[in-house]
Enzyme design. Sequence first.
Site, PDB file in Angstrom:
ATOM      1  N   ASP A 177       0.731  -1.259  -0.011  1.00 44.97           N
ATOM      2  CA  ASP A 177      -0.058  -0.028  -0.230  1.00 44.97           C
ATOM      3  C   ASP A 177       0.744   1.197   0.029  1.00 44.97           C
ATOM      4  O   ASP A 177       2.036   1.212  -0.097  1.00 44.97           O
ATOM      5  CB  ASP A 177      -1.064  -0.071   1.232  1.00 44.97           C
ATOM      6  N   LYS A 205      -0.760 -13.855  32.971  1.00 41.65           N
ATOM      7  CA  LYS A 205      -1.775 -14.487  32.141  1.00 41.65           C
ATOM      8  C   LYS A 205      -1.183 -15.856  31.658  1.00 41.65           C
ATOM      9  O   LYS A 205      -1.931 -16.832  31.458  1.00 41.65           O
ATOM     10  CB  LYS A 205      -1.931 -13.620  30.708  1.00 41.65           C
TER      11      LYS A 205
END
Length: 256
Positions: free
Chosen positions: A52, A153
């Site tokens: 892009d 976590k």
Amino acid sequence: MSMNGPVKISRNERFQTCQEIAARLHEVYKEKILAIGVYGSVSRGTDGPFSDIEMFCVLDESSEDVEFSYEWSAGPWKAEVNVCSADVLLKTAATVEGDWPLTHGPFFSPLSLFDPRGFFPALKKAAESPAKEDFTQVINEVLVGEMYEFIGKLRNASLNGPHTYLPYLAMKFAQYGAMLIGLHNQKFYSTGAMVLPESLELPHRPAGFDNVARLVMSGDLAEPSKIIFACENFWNGLEAWAVEHQYVIHSERIPF
């Protein structure tokens, strides 16, 4: 079968589109424009057939700060134009954040399409201005705000599940580990696709990082015990690395 989304475009065609966008910016903003430049893979000459377009449109000083983006797909290609006041862009370039090694490369080497007053050299100077203390502060923030949270976590997932969360955590360990290494060395990465391989070329890597990075790059993330072992080793390496380089993970019980 026809292909939807981006199609193959040559570098020459893509650069011609950049010039077309720049011409339209001049029509819209006229004398307000201070500089227009291209960044990302197009500015480096490494754009691929499906890449892009990323551009800066820098506006001269005014009573109000301007900071927004045009981002659109024209069908076969996509473009993003960041429209900013000069002072906003200079301030952003001079600020160190946790993803600095990935986000700040564009400030060092934009491809100028319009810069009659030498703004882009001033932008590079601003990007080079942060002191070592600025990097240290952000490293401390990443160590606590991201890495300490990830190890918690990981330990929860290893005990209670779901183990399907572990590959995602391994990727986060690798990503933010690479950011820490880039921040420590004050080096930026050329592109998101090269963050992990380029991080493995930098010095002063925490013990255990290489194993986690290579697991993620190989896609070998199916075995929970392998992920847990690698990330725990990396966390131990991070704690030792923090001590060695005088970074701070642990503070007094309540620091305020």
